[in-house]
Motif scaffolding. Sequence first.
Motif, mmCIF file in Angstrom:
data_model
loop_
_atom_site.group_PDB
_atom_site.id
_atom_site.type_symbol
_atom_site.label_atom_id
_atom_site.label_comp_id
_atom_site.label_asym_id
_atom_site.label_seq_id
_atom_site.Cartn_x
_atom_site.Cartn_y
_atom_site.Cartn_z
ATOM 1 N N LEU A 1 -0.859 -4.323 -5.670
ATOM 2 C CA LEU A 1 -1.497 -3.129 -5.080
ATOM 3 C C LEU A 1 -1.833 -2.054 -6.127
ATOM 4 O O LEU A 1 -2.172 -0.936 -5.748
ATOM 5 C CB LEU A 1 -0.592 -2.539 -3.994
ATOM 6 N N LYS B 1 1.245 4.458 -0.288
ATOM 7 C CA LYS B 1 1.386 3.160 -0.947
ATOM 8 C C LYS B 1 2.852 2.828 -1.207
ATOM 9 O O LYS B 1 3.275 1.684 -1.079
ATOM 10 C CB LYS B 1 0.601 3.153 -2.270
ATOM 11 N N GLU C 1 4.616 -0.612 0.013
ATOM 12 C CA GLU C 1 5.278 -1.493 -0.963
ATOM 13 C C GLU C 1 6.753 -1.685 -0.615
ATOM 14 O O GLU C 1 7.257 -2.813 -0.602
ATOM 15 C CB GLU C 1 5.148 -0.887 -2.368
ATOM 16 N N PHE D 1 -5.197 -0.381 -5.823
ATOM 17 C CA PHE D 1 -5.517 0.328 -4.577
ATOM 18 C C PHE D 1 -5.042 1.770 -4.625
ATOM 19 O O PHE D 1 -4.125 2.104 -5.322
ATOM 20 C CB PHE D 1 -4.872 -0.401 -3.379
#
Length: 326
Positions: A323, A4, A8, A326
């Motif tokens: 996010l 992630k 990002e 997630f």
Amino acid sequence: MGVKGFVEGGIASIVAGCSTHPLDLIKVRMQLQGEKVHAPNPQPIHNLRPAFAFHNLHVPHAPSLPLPPPPPPRASAGPISVGMKIVQTEGLAALYSGVSATVLRQTLYSTTRMGLYDVLKTKWAHKETGHLSLPHKIGAGLIAGAIGAAVGNPADVAMVRMQADGRLPMAQRRNYKGVTDAISQMAKQEGVASLWRGSALTVNRAMIVTASQLASYDQFKEMIIENHVMNDGLGTHVTASFAAGFVASVASNPVDVIKTRVMNMKVEPGSIPPYNGALDCALKTVRAEGPMALYKGFIPTISRQGPFTVVLFVTLEQVRKLLKEF
């Protein structure tokens, strides 16, 4: 968690890179000001034979005349005049020359460095407080920057060349159609190793930029919040990122100038390269143009690094919120 961080950082970097690309192009053009455009080596004089010759002909020597003094060096143009000249001579679209290489560079280089920094920061953080000391932040930035630069160097070389192409005479322009064409032509004409030309400089610059930019952003952000100057919001993110952009600009500009010149140099087959490496380029630049030549393009560097860093971290904070689940 680790993946992630890469996603990002990649999204934020691409948005920041594209939005500040014209400023980056102006910076590259300014860094190349004062550098001679190297033409192919002329034929040696001893190989030239006259079509006819006069034997036993005595020609009296003409009196030697003093040579006129060399013209004074032209003053370097500022970022606004450089930008206006690009638009006037090459068109408005020229401000986005090499943008495809910027997208690829941010995808490879910035995604890697941002993601690795996030991984190292999480791994090295204090178990109780969750904070990371400044030396550890700098260390994480140095490692992440070095690996990211090694991965993204081909796109970096392509970007510099595409941005600088418009300043060359028409006969010497490379006229790459895009980043893929640039990379394939470099590999075919100059060898695969040319894709990593200036890689030592790219790695050094990336280590300096990543360590100063990411570490100082985190440090400034923590100081602002802990000292109750502002809450953790947009104002804090903008302030910390502007400060981080200034630190990164001051630290990286000399390496950036040398990197730009080494990557942009045109090596003719069978001829001596203009520079034998980073140190040779630095010495020749300082001798010919003075020590402050290493800070050429500083105004557009900070003009670009400031907005880039702001867009980067503001976008990053927003993407993190999106996010979060997630």
